[in-house]
Motif scaffolding. Structure first.
Motif, PDB file in Angstrom:
ATOM      1  N   PHE A 419       8.527  -9.452   0.838  1.00 57.28           N
ATOM      2  CA  PHE A 419       9.764  -9.325   1.615  1.00 57.28           C
ATOM      3  C   PHE A 419      10.968  -9.760   0.781  1.00 57.28           C
ATOM      4  CE2 PHE A 419       7.292  -9.452   5.753  1.00 57.28           C
ATOM      5  CZ  PHE A 419       7.647  -8.172   6.134  1.00 57.28           C
ATOM      6  N   VAL A 422      11.723  -6.864  -1.643  1.00 57.55           N
ATOM      7  CA  VAL A 422      12.258  -5.683  -0.964  1.00 57.55           C
ATOM      8  C   VAL A 422      13.653  -5.964  -0.402  1.00 57.55           C
ATOM      9  CG1 VAL A 422      11.923  -4.150   1.016  1.00 57.55           C
ATOM     10  CG2 VAL A 422       9.986  -4.750  -0.425  1.00 57.55           C
ATOM     11  N   TYR A 423      13.822  -7.124   0.203  1.00 62.46           N
ATOM     12  CA  TYR A 423      15.103  -7.432   0.831  1.00 62.46           C
ATOM     13  C   TYR A 423      16.194  -7.664  -0.214  1.00 62.46           C
ATOM     14  CZ  TYR A 423      13.140  -7.714   5.547  1.00 62.46           C
ATOM     15  OH  TYR A 423      12.576  -7.417   6.752  1.00 62.46           O
ATOM     16  N   LEU A 426      17.253  -4.296  -1.164  1.00 59.00           N
ATOM     17  CA  LEU A 426      18.091  -3.708  -0.113  1.00 59.00           C
ATOM     18  C   LEU A 426      19.492  -4.300  -0.138  1.00 59.00           C
ATOM     19  CD1 LEU A 426      15.804  -3.522   3.062  1.00 59.00           C
ATOM     20  CD2 LEU A 426      16.613  -1.637   1.647  1.00 59.00           C
TER      21      LEU A 426
END
Lengths: 462, 353
Positions: A419, A422-423, A426
């Motif tokens: 996470f 990925v975050y 993003l």
């Protein structure tokens, strides 16, 4: 180990999600207002502004939506025992949020993005308002669930589960309404601060460029909105503080690192040293904490030591104080960022009043930096709220350590690391795309050449 | 505790309907994502594929969120035990949904082939992984999981058994077929013809794989069949066979160029499959493959009646409204997409613009 990792994971996925949520709620509302002004006044400038900020809104929305999907399942993934304990009550607002808010938001955002050429202008305007209503409804229902964790009402505990006895009590929870006002007003300020920062920056255009007049208008609008909403946010926050004093006195004391009960307690603006009562240096405002907590000059504020004794007597031996440096500093970060936002927006309103908006380099810099202030305030406010409730996951009913899933530490570590990767990606992409959208040539917005691909004949938008 | 009550039975059915609606709707979104590389010749084709589901994919995905929320509220034990048990599988689905979710908004933002390539891959892989894992998951549910008192503890490897993998491939093929037919209805010209060709190929594979899954699951038996209220095994089997029949009919209709009817067929096949799955699971919410008494039942998992009553009232008022406006969206965007006359690159930052 698994417990600590689960806490870190929840903190990361919620705080990250909440970078985008207030931005999305705020921008949806602001874009809807701009589009309304465009339609009512038949004003092309407002129309372009609504499209310009609409692009930025969609980037924020996209990241907010996908990170929100994770949260719908995060409780079951990492907080299984908690989910089983609270599902009867906590699940209901969550399900209702989906049915009333998510459907509204997601369906009408599709209509708004793709329907510009297909719907009448009035109907198209209605779609963005429905999106805005959806985002605000969503905030209400998720806060209903959170408020119940802060201040449980309308329940009994039966067979190891909290059971709902009065749904209206859950929706009428004083904690909910105070935090709903505080959160939604802060969200409007967050969107406003972004519009303000970008607009001031774009006002630099050449004096004869229509872009300059357009963004000056947006700057004045946003500065006024931020000023009003931050002041109202502070008032709602003050109301929350008084509820805290009654409902979660430990959190109030932890906000201040107030060890012992005091009458006429002062409020420390800044502490250097440790928080254990022997600071090296601090700045204190006399009586302010009593005023915040109790609305009286010499009101009593209960200290951490007294609360610890009282809770230990009530719930059994244990440590009932949250992590003090975290509550102390997160509270100050929130309040400090709020005060700076009032300063920046008041400055903007004053410049507008003097008809000097956009002239000053310093205001431009302050407003641009001001974009991050509400982001800091939102995150630290929630860190304070959630960390200040510890060791409880549901105040007085269940401790966080008891709520965790039985998943192995390795799995939680793996997913947490993923996470984070990925975050972070993003976040970088979102910032790059927002910067790009903020630079988009204003005269290309909403004129036919820009929209050759989006005519009804092709139906293409993305 | 009783195996179930009327209200808990209602909510079990509603959650089944939410999943069925989710797979019907996002099924074609996944399918379009998966067949896009097969039907596209150039960037504009890939763009057309993404725009074919552009206005509706987000609303379709909310069916999943509402299914999750409804499970949390109506069956806290189901929500709690299932998701911690299927931890890594659900995590992979979430990552897949994140990747494809942002791909729609991000793809057109830079006029750069590599940038678009990244988001095309994200959309494709996200659709594929999510579809595969959902298929694996539901095959495991309907076959039953090896449960202990702590629920399912077999991890991701335990879920990836041969039977479940066949089910996963069946989901892939069915959604690819469903999506290809949807694309045939939403596009025009050569792209439409290629979508029809892919639909014909996917149709055959989908029929074979779904039939194999139905037979294999039916052969597995249901240890929880002895629970009070369980349906006789013929009921889910008949639904499963009907699903295969609907899919086979759709495959034939595609060959004859009747895309509209074929879409009704693929849709019916998905709904019937979900009916078979939930019918077979009932009255268990997490069926056990290792003994009837270990299954988590509807009655044991259900919330207190008052919660279910509140939820029923809210659902009764708002669900018709949701169906109405979501249906209206499909009406607004009913037209086929046209390939732009000048094959211009998408305007950077298009979207809402």
């Amino acid at each position: 180990m698994a417990l600590d990792l689960a806490r870190w994971q929840f903190a990361i996925v919620t705080v990250f999600h909440f970078f985008f949520v207030p931005m999305t709620i705020g921008l949806a509302f602001l874009v809807a207002v701009m589009q309304t002004l465009a339609l009512v006044r038949k004003d092309e400038t407002w129309d372009r502004l609504s499209r310009f900020f609409g692009r930025i809104f969609l980037i924020s929305l996209a990241v907010g939506v996908v990170t929100g999907i994770v949260l719908e399942f995060e409780f079951g993934l990492n907080w299984s025992a908690f989910s089983i304990f609270v599902g009867n009550i906590f699940g209901a607002p969550l399900a209702i949020e989906g049915l009333l808010a998510f459907f509204l938001e997601s369906t009408f955002i599709g209509l708004w993005i793709f329907g510009r050429e297909r719907l009448s202008p009035r109907l198209h305007l209605a779609t963005i308002w429905l999106v805005s209503i959806g985002t605000i409804l969503s905030a209400f229902f998720i806060l209903a669930a959170n408020a119940w964790m802060q201040h449980p009402v309308g329940y009994t505990v039966e067979g190891g589960q909290a059971v709902l006895t009065n749904f209206w009590a859950v929706l009428a929870n004083s904690t909910l309404w105070a935090s709903f006002l505080h959160t939604v007003l802060a969200a409007l300020a967050t969107g406003g601060a972004l519009v303000l920062g970008i607009s001031v920056w774009r006002v630099r255009a050449a004096p004869d460029d229509p872009e300059r007049a357009a963004f000056r208008r947006a700057t004045a609008f946003a500065a006024a909105l931020v000023l009003v909403t931050v002041v109202l946010t502070a008032i709602a926050g003050d109301f929350q503080a008084r509820l805290l004093d009654v409902q979660q006195p430990m959190k109030m004391a932890a906000a201040e690192a107030l060890y012992n009960t005091q009458n006429g307690a002062s409020f420390s603006l800044l502490t250097i040293g440790n928080l254990s009562g022997q600071p090296v240096f601090q700045i204190r405002v006399p009586h302010l904490l009593s005023l915040i907590a109790d609305m009286s000059w010499n009101g009593q504020v209960v200290g951490i030591n007294q609360m610890q004794a009282a809770e230990a007597a009530k719930y059994g031996a244990g440590n009932y104080a949250p992590v003090l440096w975290l509550t102390y500093w997160s509270f100050r970060a929130m309040v400090g960022a709020g005060i700076l936002m009032i300063a920046v927006s008041a400055w903007g309103v004053w410049l507008w009043w003097r008809k000097q908006l956009g002239a000053g380099r310093w205001f431009r810099r302050a407003a641009l930096a001001g974009i991050v202030l509400p982001i800091i305030a939102n995150a630290s406010g929630w860190i304070f709220t959630e960390a200040g409730r510890q060791p409880w996951i549901v105040y007085g009913l269940m401790q966080t350590a008891k709520g965790v899933s039985t998943v192995g530490a390795g799995d939680v570590a793996l997913t947490t690391a993923a996470f984070v990767v990925v975050y972070t990606t993003l976040a970088v992409l979102a910032v790059v795309l927002v910067l790009r959208a903020a630079r988009h040539p204003f005269d290309e917005i909403g004129v036919p050449p820009d929209d050759t691909d989006t005519t009804p004949a092709t139906g293409l938008v993305y | 505790m009783a195996t179930y009550t009327g209200l808990s039975a209602l909510w079990f059915s509603l959650i089944g309907l939410l999943w069925a609606g989710y797979f019907f709707l996002e099924g074609f979104d996944f399918g379009v994502g998966m067949v896009s590389p097969l039907v596209s010749r150039d960037d504009t084709d890939r763009r057309l594929c993404m725009n074919a589901v552009g206005p509706v994919w987000d609303g379709n995905e909310v069916w999943l969120l509402v299914a999750g929320g409804a499970t949390f509220a109506a069956f806290p034990l189901w929500y709690g035990l299932l998701f911690q048990g299927a931890y890594l599988a659900l995590f992979l689905v979430l990552l897949a949904l994140i990747a494809r979710g942002v791909s729609f908004e991000f793809r057109g933002k830079f006029d750069d082939p590599r940038w678009r390539r990244v988001w095309d891959v994200a959309n494709f892989a996200g659709s594929l992984v999510a579809a595969l894992i959902w298929g694996v998951a539901f095959t495991n549910f309907v076959h039953g999981l090896p449960l202990s008192a702590a629920g399912y503890t077999g991890g991701l490897i335990g879920l990836l058994n041969p039977l479940a993998l066949v089910g996963g491939l069946a989901a892939l093929a069915v959604f690819a077929f469903h999506g290809a037919v949807f694309l045939s209805l939403k596009t025009s010209g050569e792209l439409m013809q290629r979508a029809q060709r892919v639909a014909r190929m996917a149709g055959g594979a989908a029929v074979i794989l779904l039939a194999a899954t139905v037979v294999a699951v039916a052969a597995g038996g249901r240890p929880w069949q002895t629970l009070a209220g369980a349906l006789p095994g013929t009921v889910p089997l008949v639904l499963g066979v009907l699903a295969v029949a609907a899919l086979a009919t759709a495959a034939l209709l595609v060959i004859r160029g009747r895309d509209g009817l074929a879409f009704a067929g693929t849709g019916a096949a998905i709904l019937l499959t979900m009916g078979a799955i939930f019918g077979a699971m009932w009255p268990a919410v997490i069926p056990a493959s290792n003994g009837a008494s270990l299954a988590l039942t509807v009655g044991a998992a259900a919330s207190h009646p008052y919660t279910l009553e509140v939820m029923t009232v809210v659902a009764a008022i708002f669900t018709p409204l949701v169906l109405l406006y979501q249906g209206w969206t499909y009406w607004v965007f009913r037209r086929r997409l046209q390939r732009p006359a000048a094959v211009a690159a998408p305007a950077p930052g298009a979207g809402g613009g």
